[in-house]
Design an enzyme around this catalytic site. Structure first.
Site, PDB file in Angstrom:
ATOM      1  N   GLU A  73     -22.045 -84.380   4.005  1.00 23.96           N
ATOM      2  CA  GLU A  73     -20.737 -83.733   4.085  1.00 23.96           C
ATOM      3  C   GLU A  73     -19.614 -84.755   4.227  1.00 23.96           C
ATOM      4  OE1 GLU A  73     -20.104 -80.737   3.534  1.00 23.96           O
ATOM      5  OE2 GLU A  73     -21.901 -79.541   3.926  1.00 23.96           O
ATOM      6  N   ASP A 220     -28.611 -78.238  -5.730  1.00 19.29           N
ATOM      7  CA  ASP A 220     -27.540 -78.057  -6.708  1.00 19.29           C
ATOM      8  C   ASP A 220     -26.850 -79.341  -7.159  1.00 19.29           C
ATOM      9  OD1 ASP A 220     -26.537 -78.336  -4.142  1.00 19.29           O
ATOM     10  OD2 ASP A 220     -25.246 -76.587  -4.197  1.00 19.29           O
ATOM     11  N   GLU A 314     -23.258 -64.266  -0.221  1.00 19.33           N
ATOM     12  CA  GLU A 314     -23.905 -65.559  -0.037  1.00 19.33           C
ATOM     13  C   GLU A 314     -25.270 -65.591  -0.703  1.00 19.33           C
ATOM     14  OE1 GLU A 314     -23.346 -69.385   2.117  1.00 19.33           O
ATOM     15  OE2 GLU A 314     -22.409 -68.044   0.671  1.00 19.33           O
ATOM     16  N   GLU A 332     -17.397 -72.112  -6.203  1.00 23.13           N
ATOM     17  CA  GLU A 332     -18.207 -72.480  -7.369  1.00 23.13           C
ATOM     18  C   GLU A 332     -17.980 -71.564  -8.565  1.00 23.13           C
ATOM     19  OE1 GLU A 332     -19.774 -74.568  -3.963  1.00 23.13           O
ATOM     20  OE2 GLU A 332     -19.337 -72.435  -4.272  1.00 23.13           O
TER      21      GLU A 332
END
Length: 754
Positions: A73, A220, A314, A332
């Site tokens: 992150e 991803d 989600e 996204e």
């Protein structure tokens, strides 16, 4: 230089400074900043919270803090933000109009941060520890970290863009070397038969901890960064690896328009029957790859789910119901919408973007910003507004609607990181870092067969403006049941009559061939259900395509008839010796027959099962049935005719269980089922096996079919309660040969949408 879509971003920037600074994140419901340590922890999400407001970092921010942060992150949000800010500052300075005072201050801070992240890469594999202390590294008691053994594939594989850019901006190769080493190790550990990677890996041994593989959470951005590393750095090796992975994704994971996780060692076996919202980035990545058709299909599925629930849940099931109800304002889907519009210039995607923006304003906007959705079904909010909402969502929406005059630079000269920070493509001409030592004994070579030597041209791909609409319409139909009714004009003698939905059987080869000719594909779900999607362009003729559209409409109407009020689970309770009511099996109900919730005592036959050779043997007993081949209502009619007083259908999908699968309701056959007057219940494989074990062991088994388990006193009506329960050690697996099949078996229920 801004349009109406820029205004919310300007207003939110003002709100952040007024209510959140110096905290990194705004809590939009309480109008205050989220301060690390003072609010309930959210795990990795909170790990980069020491930094984020770049317009004041030069004055106020220190990096030598005794805090433990997520390497992943902090890299994508903080380091990426610093590098993106540096890129924009240099661009504006070079243009001669703004920031003439800038002297690479953001870059110096980025290098300082990069050096503080480097201790995390001190492992034998080169994969980074998931967390690092910015002041004390990963070793020693002061660091309070360094004991972790596992990390996600995306966490270790989403480093290369930021670290390589930092190396090339500063001339220090150490960052790119470490990022390449981590990517090389992940590549070496891919499953060689499927060419897929798992979700979680041991950073020391390289063993896969979680072997499920998809394109959503946990993996991803690993795929994203392989392709974008090629675009940014110009290294063909990254493109070759991406293309090999992509071929496997399209072979095993992609079931257009769905993207379903599989097992890396058994890629034909689905790992789950739901999808998470993070995979919404994938159509945008497919656009960069040049594979536009599946990008359109998957994006349309996501759009229809968005319209159904206002936001992407989600996680959602393959029949588009909510699986996890949260929506933390993820960007996204907006990202993929932007890339599809850039590739096709189809105004349809401007309407999609407007829907996203309208839903944000209608359902998420609060006085101090935009609040995450706690539950998309109820519209309840959560007091959070993650930094990616500002970094990505508003940026992609602005760029979607922006005209060329709105931008002081050409966005095509940059690549977006996974957090939508911009890095210049000119870095590909900067001298690259030396290659790290190989992780294998053989040097990886480039293979021309792994490359497409031409770029796709959307005008050549889609010369017919209606073609994208033809891809989208069947998917829209599958989600919202709005499939049109075409008028069928079939001339006499034009081949076999069309297949009717009420006659369809999923394991009939002739029916499957008819589906193929009509352009209808059938997807087998893990829990035994099947799902249908039509691609009119894949039909053998226009007439066949019309038949397919009519078949889909009939199937939706049949499904709609079957989608009555959701019934609660039922119970099969074994009450004979030696169980005496202590074994209760969760059973699925039928939408026809006796309603057990209105029955007081349930149905208690004297004998459980035997091979069905004549009707006299079944009379007065409960018939045990195996699933497969025909409709449930037809099965019920067979055993009624034989004189049975009830039926239990056992799933033939080995391993299925009520513990892991959603409640299964047996539907009718589209015709009137009032003639079915006995109860019929459904047991998954695991629960059915328990019943079969009892039958094998004791021959005579008495069961109670009811709406819920009964207490033993009511079952035995005042008689002395037996006190001995069968020991579990006596249970043994039962071969499928011990299934007692009555009449014709049952067909999987077709699930299109709720």
């Amino acid at each position: 230089m801004f349009n109406i879509y820029t205004l919310p971003l300007i207003l939110i920037g003002c709100v952040l400074q007024d209510h959140a600074y110096p905290a990194d994140e705004l809590m939009p419901l309480t109008c205050r900043g989220r301060v690390r340590g003072l609010e309930p922890s959210r795990g990795d999400v909170d790990d980069p919270l020491f930094l984020g407001m770049l317009w004041r970092v030069l004055k106020d921010v220190r990096l030598d803090n005794d805090v433990v942060v997520s390497v992943f992150e902090t890299n994508i949000r903080v380091l990426g933000g610093l590098l993106g800010g540096h890129s924009m500052a240099v661009m504006l300075k070079d243009a001669g109009h703004y920031m003439q005072w800038y002297q690479d201050e953001l870059l110096h801070m980025a290098k300082d941060l990069g050096l503080r992240l480097l201790p995390a890469f001190n492992t034998s594999s080169g994969l980074p520890y998931p967390r690092v202390n910015l002041k004390h590294g990963v070793r020693g008691p002061e660091s309070r970290t360094g004991t972790e053994t596992d990390t996600c594939t995306a966490c270790a594989g989403t480093i290369i863009l930021e670290f390589a850019a930092l190396s090339r901006f500063t001339g220090d190769p150490v960052f790119e070397v470490h990022a390449r080493r981590a990517l090389n190790f992940l590549w070496e550990k891919r499953q060689r038969n499927s060419n897929l990677v798992g979700t979680t890996i041991n950073i020391h041994s390289g063993e896969w901890v979680r072997r499920d593989s998809g394109v959503g959470a946990g993996i991803d951005s690993y795929y994203e960064y392989l392709l974008k590393a090629y675009i940014l750095l110009g290294d063909d090796l990254f493109l070759q690896r991406f293309n090999i992975h992509y071929a496997s994704i399209m072979k095993y994971i992609s079931q257009p328009p769905l993207l379903l996780d599989v097992h890396i060692h058994k890629p034909l076996l689905p790992a789950r029957t739901w999808m998470d919202s993070l995979l919404a980035f994938f159509p945008g990545l497919q656009v960069l790859k040049g594979d536009i058709r599946p990008a359109i299909e998957t994006h349309e599925m996501l759009y229809q789910v968005t319209k159904k629930h206002n936001f992407l849940p989600e996680a959602f099931t393959t029949d588009f119901r909510v699986h996890w109800a949260q929506h933390p304002l993820r960007p996204e889907f907006a990202e993929s919408t932007y890339f599809l519009y850039k590739a096709t210039k189809d105004p349809y995607y401007l309407e999609v973007g407007r829907t996203v923006l309208d839903n944000l304003n209608r359902f998420a906007r609060v006085p101090c910003g935009f609040a995450a959705m706690k539950d998309v079904r109820t519209g309840s909010h959560e007091d959070r507004m993650d930094s990616f909402f500002l970094a990505e969502m508003f940026k992609y929406l602005f760029l979607l609607f922006a005209e060329e005059d709105d931008l002081p630079f050409n966005v095509e000269d940059y690549i977006f990181t996974t957090e939508a920070h911009l890095l210049p493509l000119s870095l590909s001409t900067t001298p690259r870092a030396p290659s790290p030592p190989a992780n294998s004994t053989s040097e990886e070579e480039l293979d021309d067969s792994n490359f497409d030597w031409t770029c796709p041209n959307t005008r050549l791909l889609f010369p017919d403006p209606a073609f994208p609409r033809n891809l989208r319409d069947p998917i829209r139909s599958a989600v919202d049941k709005s499939c049109p009714r075409p008028a069928i004009h079939r001339e006499p003698g034009m081949g076999r009559p069309p297949l009717r939905a009420q006659d369809f059987m999923a394991n009939n080869p002739d029916h499957l061939e008819l589906l193929r000719r009509m352009g209808v594909s059938l997807i087998h779900l893990k829990d035994g259900r099947v799902q249908l999607v039509q691609h009119a362009t894949q039909a053998v003729s226009a007439v066949a395509a019309e038949d397919g559209m009519r078949f889909m409409q009939e199937m939706m109407e049949l499904s709609s008839q079957q989608q009555k009020e959701q019934l609660p689970p039922r119970a099969v309770q074994i009450i004979s010796h030696p169980f005496f009511g202590r074994v209760v099996l969760t059973a699925g109900p039928a939408q026809f027959g006796i309603d057990l919730s209105k029955s007081i005592t349930g149905v208690s036959p004297y004998s459980g099962c035997a091979e069905l050779s004549n009707a006299a043997f079944v009379q007065g007993r409960i018939a045990l049935l195996q699933r497969g081949q025909c409709m449930f209502a037809e099965k019920a009619r067979h055993i009624m005719k034989a004189g049975a007083i009830g039926g239990i259908v056992i799933d033939d999908n080995e391993g299925s269980s009520s513990d892991t699968a959603p409640l299964f309701q047996m539907a009718g056959d589209g015709r009137n089922t009032d003639d079915v007057t006995l109860p019929l219940l459904f047991l998954f494989y695991k629960e059915g096996n328990i019943l079969l074990e009892a039958l094998k062991e004791y021959r005579e088994v008495e069961v109670l079919l009811s709406d819920k388990a009964r207490d033993r006193a009511s079952i035995f009506k005042g008689k002395p309660l037996p006190g001995i329960l069968l020991e579990s050690s006596k249970y043994r697996p039962l071969s499928p040969l011990h299934y007692f099949v009555c009449g014709r078996a049952a067909q999987c229920r077709l699930v299109l949408c709720k």
